[in-house]
Each structure stands twice: as structure tokens, then as C-alpha cells.
Write an enzyme that holds these catalytic residues in place. Sequence first.
Site, PDB file in Angstrom:
ATOM      1  N   TYR A   1     -12.396  -2.569  -4.022  1.00  0.00           N
ATOM      2  CA  TYR A   1     -12.838  -2.804  -2.640  1.00  0.00           C
ATOM      3  C   TYR A   1     -14.368  -2.853  -2.514  1.00  0.00           C
ATOM      4  O   TYR A   1     -14.895  -2.628  -1.426  1.00  0.00           O
ATOM      5  CB  TYR A   1     -12.311  -1.687  -1.734  1.00  0.00           C
TER       6      TYR A   1
ATOM      7  N   GLU B   1      -9.363 -10.901  -7.653  1.00  0.00           N
ATOM      8  CA  GLU B   1      -8.431  -9.791  -7.451  1.00  0.00           C
ATOM      9  C   GLU B   1      -7.249  -9.868  -8.423  1.00  0.00           C
ATOM     10  O   GLU B   1      -6.777  -8.839  -8.919  1.00  0.00           O
ATOM     11  CB  GLU B   1      -7.950  -9.788  -5.992  1.00  0.00           C
TER      12      GLU B   1
ATOM     13  N   PHE C   1     -16.078   2.925   6.605  1.00  0.00           N
ATOM     14  CA  PHE C   1     -14.715   3.344   6.244  1.00  0.00           C
ATOM     15  C   PHE C   1     -14.431   3.247   4.737  1.00  0.00           C
ATOM     16  O   PHE C   1     -13.318   3.523   4.292  1.00  0.00           O
ATOM     17  CB  PHE C   1     -13.680   2.533   7.034  1.00  0.00           C
TER      18      PHE C   1
ATOM     19  N   ASN D   1      -1.933   0.120   6.838  1.00  0.00           N
ATOM     20  CA  ASN D   1      -1.446  -1.157   7.374  1.00  0.00           C
ATOM     21  C   ASN D   1      -0.532  -1.894   6.378  1.00  0.00           C
ATOM     22  O   ASN D   1      -0.360  -3.095   6.448  1.00  0.00           O
ATOM     23  CB  ASN D   1      -2.612  -2.027   7.859  1.00  0.00           C
TER      24      ASN D   1
ATOM     25  N   LYS E   1       0.825  -1.215   0.000  1.00  0.00           N
ATOM     26  CA  LYS E   1       0.000   0.000   0.000  1.00  0.00           C
ATOM     27  C   LYS E   1       0.863   1.271   0.000  1.00  0.00           C
ATOM     28  O   LYS E   1       2.073   1.217   0.269  1.00  0.00           O
ATOM     29  CB  LYS E   1      -0.931  -0.030   1.221  1.00  0.00           C
TER      30      LYS E   1
ATOM     31  N   THR F   1      -5.337  -7.301  10.679  1.00  0.00           N
ATOM     32  CA  THR F   1      -5.626  -6.072   9.917  1.00  0.00           C
ATOM     33  C   THR F   1      -5.128  -4.830  10.655  1.00  0.00           C
ATOM     34  O   THR F   1      -4.530  -3.941  10.056  1.00  0.00           O
ATOM     35  CB  THR F   1      -7.159  -5.947   9.700  1.00  0.00           C
TER      36      THR F   1
ATOM     37  N   ARG G   1      -1.736 -14.448   4.518  1.00  0.00           N
ATOM     38  CA  ARG G   1      -2.484 -13.769   5.584  1.00  0.00           C
ATOM     39  C   ARG G   1      -1.775 -13.924   6.935  1.00  0.00           C
ATOM     40  O   ARG G   1      -1.785 -13.017   7.765  1.00  0.00           O
ATOM     41  CB  ARG G   1      -3.918 -14.286   5.643  1.00  0.00           C
TER      42      ARG G   1
ATOM     43  N   HIS H   1      -2.107  -5.520   1.601  1.00  0.00           N
ATOM     44  CA  HIS H   1      -3.406  -6.188   1.453  1.00  0.00           C
ATOM     45  C   HIS H   1      -3.131  -7.582   0.923  1.00  0.00           C
ATOM     46  O   HIS H   1      -2.199  -7.775   0.131  1.00  0.00           O
ATOM     47  CB  HIS H   1      -4.297  -5.439   0.454  1.00  0.00           C
TER      48      HIS H   1
ATOM     49  N   ARG I   1       2.574  -6.429   9.114  1.00  0.00           N
ATOM     50  CA  ARG I   1       1.834  -5.290   9.680  1.00  0.00           C
ATOM     51  C   ARG I   1       2.372  -4.876  11.048  1.00  0.00           C
ATOM     52  O   ARG I   1       2.340  -3.700  11.395  1.00  0.00           O
ATOM     53  CB  ARG I   1       0.345  -5.627   9.728  1.00  0.00           C
TER      54      ARG I   1
HETATM   55  P1  CMP Z   1      -7.319  -4.716   3.710  1.00  0.00           P
HETATM   56  O1  CMP Z   1      -6.826  -6.067   4.034  1.00  0.00           O
HETATM   57  O2  CMP Z   1      -6.706  -4.001   2.564  1.00  0.00           O
HETATM   58  O3  CMP Z   1      -8.901  -4.769   3.484  1.00  0.00           O
HETATM   59  C1  CMP Z   1      -9.749  -3.675   3.703  1.00  0.00           C
HETATM   60  C2  CMP Z   1      -9.073  -2.567   4.447  1.00  0.00           C
HETATM   61  O4  CMP Z   1      -9.921  -1.662   5.103  1.00  0.00           O
HETATM   62  C3  CMP Z   1      -8.220  -3.140   5.557  1.00  0.00           C
HETATM   63  O5  CMP Z   1      -7.111  -3.794   5.010  1.00  0.00           O
HETATM   64  C4  CMP Z   1      -7.931  -1.875   6.386  1.00  0.00           C
HETATM   65  O6  CMP Z   1      -6.754  -1.216   5.959  1.00  0.00           O
HETATM   66  C5  CMP Z   1      -9.128  -0.973   6.088  1.00  0.00           C
HETATM   67  N1  CMP Z   1      -9.935  -0.689   7.261  1.00  0.00           N
HETATM   68  C6  CMP Z   1     -10.174   0.527   7.769  1.00  0.00           C
HETATM   69  N2  CMP Z   1     -10.971   0.469   8.845  1.00  0.00           N
HETATM   70  C7  CMP Z   1     -11.258  -0.841   9.041  1.00  0.00           C
HETATM   71  C8  CMP Z   1     -12.027  -1.554  10.015  1.00  0.00           C
HETATM   72  N3  CMP Z   1     -12.670  -0.933  10.998  1.00  0.00           N
HETATM   73  N4  CMP Z   1     -12.076  -2.904   9.898  1.00  0.00           N
HETATM   74  C9  CMP Z   1     -11.437  -3.551   8.897  1.00  0.00           C
HETATM   75  N5  CMP Z   1     -10.696  -2.924   7.949  1.00  0.00           N
HETATM   76  C10 CMP Z   1     -10.594  -1.580   8.022  1.00  0.00           C
END
Ligand code: CMP
Length: 136
Positions: free
Chosen positions: A52, A129, A60, A115, A12, A94, A88, A118, A105
Amino acid sequence: MSNVERTLSIIKPDAVERNLTQEIQNIFSKNNLKIVESKKIHITKEEAAEFYKVHQSKQFYSDLCSYLSSGPIVVMILEGENSVALNRKIMGATDPKNAEDNTIRKLYGLSIDKNSVHGSDSIENAKTEINFFFKD
Ligand code: CMP
């Protein structure tokens, strides 16, 4: 029995900006995740919204799409045994605050939004994807 599969990984904007691409790619390689495709791109907010869209009902969502399109990202196809689950595990939770030691992370993430990486969450989503970024 061999279970070689492919998953999609994104480095990212926060991590690309801090020149962490090579370090993160080394972590994948050390964990037997082969980088079979890799490209640095800068997507629009509309493209991020499409990528997304599973999160479109979340509060969010708009910030998430703005963020992913805020700077260059590196998109990769990773290949290896159980690569979806393995990636993962290597990424960690996350929210970097909850991530285990030595996960990407935990090492590099700045916040739940920034973070650093992805990764696809299922084999089915991995296919979608990968196709999104690497359509021939
Ligand atoms: P990612 O794995 O890219 O998938 C969706 C992204 O949403 C996640 O990583 C986070 O960076 C972002 N995000 C922001 N707020 C939240 C939340 N409350 N819960 C989960 N993902 C979030």
C-alpha cells in the site's frame, strides 16, 4: 475488438473471517471475471506497507497496513474484458455507505476500512500488484 486484461483482487480479513470467500468468488465468475490464480495468505505489516506504499502519505496508512495484516486474505488474479474497470464496478465505492446496490462492498462491507475487497485501480497498478503477490 477484444480487450482481455488482468487485475488483482484481494478478499480482505473481514470477509475471509466471515467465510464470504466463495460467495465473492461466485460474483466474479458470474460477471465473466475468470479467477486464473488464487491463494490464501497471511502477510506481515511490513509486506502490507510495501503493497500500500502509494498511500504512505495518508493519515490512515498505518491503520490500513495493520488491518490488511490482521488475518488471512485471499489474493487473486482476475482475467476478462476490461477487467480493471469491471472489477471496480462490481466492488462498488470504497466506503460501503456510498456503494451502489448489489456491489460487493454494499452487500458485505462493514466500514471504509473493513470494506471486504481491494481491486487494482489502473492497468499499470494491476501489473505491479499482480507481480507483488505472484512473482514466479
Ligand atoms: P482499498 O481499495 O484497499 O485501497 C486503500 C484502502 O484504504 C481502501 O480500500 C480503504 O479500505 C482504506 N481507507 C481507509 N480510510 C480511507 C479514506 N479516508 N479514503 C480512502 N480509503 C481509505
